[in-house]
Design a protein around this motif. Sequence first.
Motif, PDB file in Angstrom:
ATOM      1  N   GLY A 127      25.429  44.447  25.673  1.00 56.17           N
ATOM      2  CA  GLY A 127      26.176  43.191  25.996  1.00 56.17           C
ATOM      3  C   GLY A 127      27.719  43.274  25.290  1.00 56.17           C
ATOM      4  N   VAL A 128      28.132  44.262  24.651  1.00 57.89           N
ATOM      5  CA  VAL A 128      29.782  44.137  24.138  1.00 57.89           C
ATOM      6  C   VAL A 128      30.517  44.212  25.166  1.00 57.89           C
ATOM      7  CG1 VAL A 128      31.342  45.771  22.724  1.00 57.89           C
ATOM      8  CG2 VAL A 128      28.564  45.500  22.240  1.00 57.89           C
ATOM      9  N   THR A 129      30.485  44.701  26.275  1.00 60.60           N
ATOM     10  CA  THR A 129      31.595  44.468  27.325  1.00 60.60           C
ATOM     11  C   THR A 129      31.267  43.241  28.192  1.00 60.60           C
ATOM     12  OG1 THR A 129      30.162  45.863  28.863  1.00 60.60           O
ATOM     13  CG2 THR A 129      31.692  46.934  27.537  1.00 60.60           C
ATOM     14  N   GLY A 130      30.456  42.396  27.996  1.00 63.08           N
ATOM     15  CA  GLY A 130      30.214  41.313  28.458  1.00 63.08           C
ATOM     16  C   GLY A 130      31.675  40.027  28.536  1.00 63.08           C
ATOM     17  N   ILE A 131      32.200  40.107  27.461  1.00 61.78           N
ATOM     18  CA  ILE A 131      33.211  39.027  27.500  1.00 61.78           C
ATOM     19  C   ILE A 131      34.529  39.792  28.292  1.00 61.78           C
ATOM     20  CG2 ILE A 131      35.151  38.297  25.661  1.00 61.78           C
ATOM     21  CD1 ILE A 131      32.584  37.719  23.914  1.00 61.78           C
ATOM     22  N   PRO A 132      34.871  41.108  28.034  1.00 61.82           N
ATOM     23  CA  PRO A 132      35.884  41.774  28.740  1.00 61.82           C
ATOM     24  C   PRO A 132      35.686  41.600  30.319  1.00 61.82           C
ATOM     25  CG  PRO A 132      35.442  43.259  27.136  1.00 61.82           C
ATOM     26  CD  PRO A 132      34.378  42.101  27.067  1.00 61.82           C
ATOM     27  N   ALA A 133      34.332  41.685  30.718  1.00 59.99           N
ATOM     28  CA  ALA A 133      33.893  41.470  32.115  1.00 59.99           C
ATOM     29  C   ALA A 133      34.392  40.006  32.715  1.00 59.99           C
ATOM     30  CB  ALA A 133      32.613  41.687  32.270  1.00 59.99           C
ATOM     31  N   VAL A 134      34.010  39.008  31.887  1.00 59.93           N
ATOM     32  CA  VAL A 134      34.402  37.728  32.224  1.00 59.93           C
ATOM     33  C   VAL A 134      35.851  37.544  32.266  1.00 59.93           C
ATOM     34  CG1 VAL A 134      34.172  35.287  31.304  1.00 59.93           C
ATOM     35  CG2 VAL A 134      32.185  36.684  31.484  1.00 59.93           C
ATOM     36  N   ILE A 135      36.651  37.749  31.317  1.00 62.25           N
ATOM     37  CA  ILE A 135      37.964  37.870  31.141  1.00 62.25           C
ATOM     38  C   ILE A 135      38.502  38.389  32.357  1.00 62.25           C
ATOM     39  CG2 ILE A 135      40.130  38.426  29.845  1.00 62.25           C
ATOM     40  CD1 ILE A 135      38.586  37.838  27.359  1.00 62.25           C
ATOM     41  N   LEU A 136      38.329  39.702  32.750  1.00 61.79           N
ATOM     42  CA  LEU A 136      38.900  40.571  33.920  1.00 61.79           C
ATOM     43  C   LEU A 136      38.600  39.859  34.964  1.00 61.79           C
ATOM     44  CD1 LEU A 136      38.384  44.144  32.518  1.00 61.79           C
ATOM     45  CD2 LEU A 136      40.497  42.931  33.117  1.00 61.79           C
ATOM     46  N   GLY A 137      37.327  39.358  35.082  1.00 63.92           N
ATOM     47  CA  GLY A 137      36.739  38.713  36.340  1.00 63.92           C
ATOM     48  C   GLY A 137      37.537  37.698  36.803  1.00 63.92           C
ATOM     49  N   HIS A 138      37.850  36.682  35.743  1.00 60.10           N
ATOM     50  CA  HIS A 138      38.596  35.499  36.184  1.00 60.10           C
ATOM     51  C   HIS A 138      39.911  35.946  36.467  1.00 60.10           C
ATOM     52  CE1 HIS A 138      35.753  32.337  35.656  1.00 60.10           C
ATOM     53  NE2 HIS A 138      35.251  32.902  34.302  1.00 60.10           N
ATOM     54  N   SER A 139      40.698  36.470  35.721  1.00 59.74           N
ATOM     55  CA  SER A 139      41.850  37.019  35.902  1.00 59.74           C
ATOM     56  C   SER A 139      42.180  37.561  37.403  1.00 59.74           C
ATOM     57  CB  SER A 139      42.642  37.677  35.076  1.00 59.74           C
ATOM     58  OG  SER A 139      42.000  39.018  34.816  1.00 59.74           O
ATOM     59  N   ALA A 140      40.996  38.596  37.447  1.00 60.26           N
ATOM     60  CA  ALA A 140      41.186  39.320  38.912  1.00 60.26           C
ATOM     61  C   ALA A 140      41.133  38.221  39.924  1.00 60.26           C
ATOM     62  CB  ALA A 140      39.971  40.382  39.128  1.00 60.26           C
ATOM     63  N   ARG A 141      40.288  37.425  40.056  1.00 61.02           N
ATOM     64  CA  ARG A 141      40.139  36.342  40.891  1.00 61.02           C
ATOM     65  C   ARG A 141      41.149  35.373  41.455  1.00 61.02           C
ATOM     66  NH1 ARG A 141      34.475  33.427  41.742  1.00 61.02           N
ATOM     67  NH2 ARG A 141      35.237  33.593  43.952  1.00 61.02           N
ATOM     68  N   ALA A 142      41.950  35.187  40.432  1.00 58.73           N
ATOM     69  CA  ALA A 142      43.329  34.375  40.278  1.00 58.73           C
ATOM     70  C   ALA A 142      44.130  35.404  40.889  1.00 58.73           C
ATOM     71  CB  ALA A 142      43.697  34.053  38.966  1.00 58.73           C
ATOM     72  N   GLU A 143      44.264  36.346  40.549  1.00 57.84           N
ATOM     73  CA  GLU A 143      45.615  37.385  41.374  1.00 57.84           C
ATOM     74  C   GLU A 143      44.924  37.612  42.574  1.00 57.84           C
ATOM     75  OE1 GLU A 143      45.848  41.309  39.148  1.00 57.84           O
ATOM     76  OE2 GLU A 143      46.744  40.512  37.671  1.00 57.84           O
ATOM     77  N   ILE A 144      43.815  37.859  43.014  1.00 54.25           N
ATOM     78  CA  ILE A 144      43.193  37.954  44.361  1.00 54.25           C
ATOM     79  C   ILE A 144      43.858  36.769  45.290  1.00 54.25           C
ATOM     80  CG2 ILE A 144      41.241  38.080  45.960  1.00 54.25           C
ATOM     81  CD1 ILE A 144      40.009  39.945  43.758  1.00 54.25           C
ATOM     82  N   ARG A 145      43.559  35.741  44.837  1.00 55.64           N
ATOM     83  CA  ARG A 145      43.812  34.314  45.521  1.00 55.64           C
ATOM     84  C   ARG A 145      45.313  34.385  45.810  1.00 55.64           C
ATOM     85  NH1 ARG A 145      41.607  31.270  41.622  1.00 55.64           N
ATOM     86  NH2 ARG A 145      39.463  31.952  41.462  1.00 55.64           N
ATOM     87  N   ARG A 146      46.137  34.841  44.800  1.00 58.69           N
ATOM     88  CA  ARG A 146      47.590  34.786  44.674  1.00 58.69           C
ATOM     89  C   ARG A 146      48.176  35.817  45.687  1.00 58.69           C
ATOM     90  NH1 ARG A 146      48.571  35.102  39.740  1.00 58.69           N
ATOM     91  NH2 ARG A 146      49.078  37.461  39.713  1.00 58.69           N
ATOM     92  N   THR A 147      47.762  37.021  45.652  1.00 59.79           N
ATOM     93  CA  THR A 147      48.465  38.207  46.389  1.00 59.79           C
ATOM     94  C   THR A 147      47.531  38.652  47.581  1.00 59.79           C
ATOM     95  OG1 THR A 147      47.031  39.767  45.049  1.00 59.79           O
ATOM     96  CG2 THR A 147      49.192  39.149  44.065  1.00 59.79           C
ATOM     97  N   GLY A 148      46.536  38.168  47.698  1.00 59.65           N
ATOM     98  CA  GLY A 148      45.937  38.465  49.109  1.00 59.65           C
ATOM     99  C   GLY A 148      44.920  40.033  48.816  1.00 59.65           C
ATOM    100  N   GLU A 149      44.563  40.464  47.622  1.00 61.63           N
ATOM    101  CA  GLU A 149      44.304  41.841  47.692  1.00 61.63           C
ATOM    102  C   GLU A 149      42.734  41.744  47.718  1.00 61.63           C
ATOM    103  OE1 GLU A 149      46.721  44.441  44.218  1.00 61.63           O
ATOM    104  OE2 GLU A 149      45.760  42.666  43.495  1.00 61.63           O
ATOM    105  N   GLY A 150      42.118  42.775  48.026  1.00 62.24           N
ATOM    106  CA  GLY A 150      40.686  42.863  48.154  1.00 62.24           C
ATOM    107  C   GLY A 150      39.972  42.987  46.927  1.00 62.24           C
ATOM    108  N   GLY A 151      38.735  43.014  46.718  1.00 62.40           N
ATOM    109  CA  GLY A 151      37.775  43.230  45.537  1.00 62.40           C
ATOM    110  C   GLY A 151      37.303  41.756  45.169  1.00 62.40           C
ATOM    111  N   ASP A 152      37.179  40.833  45.718  1.00 62.27           N
ATOM    112  CA  ASP A 152      36.770  39.444  45.145  1.00 62.27           C
ATOM    113  C   ASP A 152      35.165  39.939  44.851  1.00 62.27           C
ATOM    114  OD1 ASP A 152      37.108  36.787  44.635  1.00 62.27           O
ATOM    115  OD2 ASP A 152      35.836  36.227  46.279  1.00 62.27           O
TER     116      ASP A 152
END
Length: 184
Positions: A127-152
């Motif tokens: 579970g140590v990488t759980g917090i980075p997964a949440v942080i990266l997931g939220h920032s990635a979804r924001a970038e995906i909505r803004r730029t139209g990249e794939g990987g949602d």
Amino acid sequence: MSYPSPWQPWQPWQQAQSSPVMLASHADRERAVDVLRAGFAEGRLQQAEFDRRVARAYEARTVGELSLLVADLPQGPVAIQPAAPPVQAYQAYPPVPRTFLPAPPPPTNGKAVGAMVCGVLTTMTMGVTGIPAVILGHSARAEIRRTGEGGDGFALAGLVLGWLSIAGWAVFLVILFLAAVTSP
């Protein structure tokens, strides 16, 4: 010594020119239906037209009738065009737009891939990488909505696994705290 090709296109015009009233064999009908199937698969015939022509091909009595059914279709594989035209021809003609090619898929967001990797690693890192997964997931979804990249989907998988890891640790700590408080 050259060997004949295993796939021989049917050329009804050669037979029809010599004798259009020659009776058609079963093999002639099947070759005509194969040409019709290829034309249908390439989008040259609509379903209703294809069905009508196939029915007429099986009812045809002569080679001339079969040749009329496939006269407006290519009779074999199309010759391969050269990859690039000569330099003189390229300068003389403008490039052809890529209107019939599918659009290339958008690039995958790197943070989304990182979120999924961290989410998967929560099982191996306790579970140590759980917090980075949440942080990266939220920032990635924001970038995906803004730029139209794939990987949602990757970002969402990282978020789910990260939050499950955090919830698991929260339940474990609550149980540990309750066990410490209730023990004499």
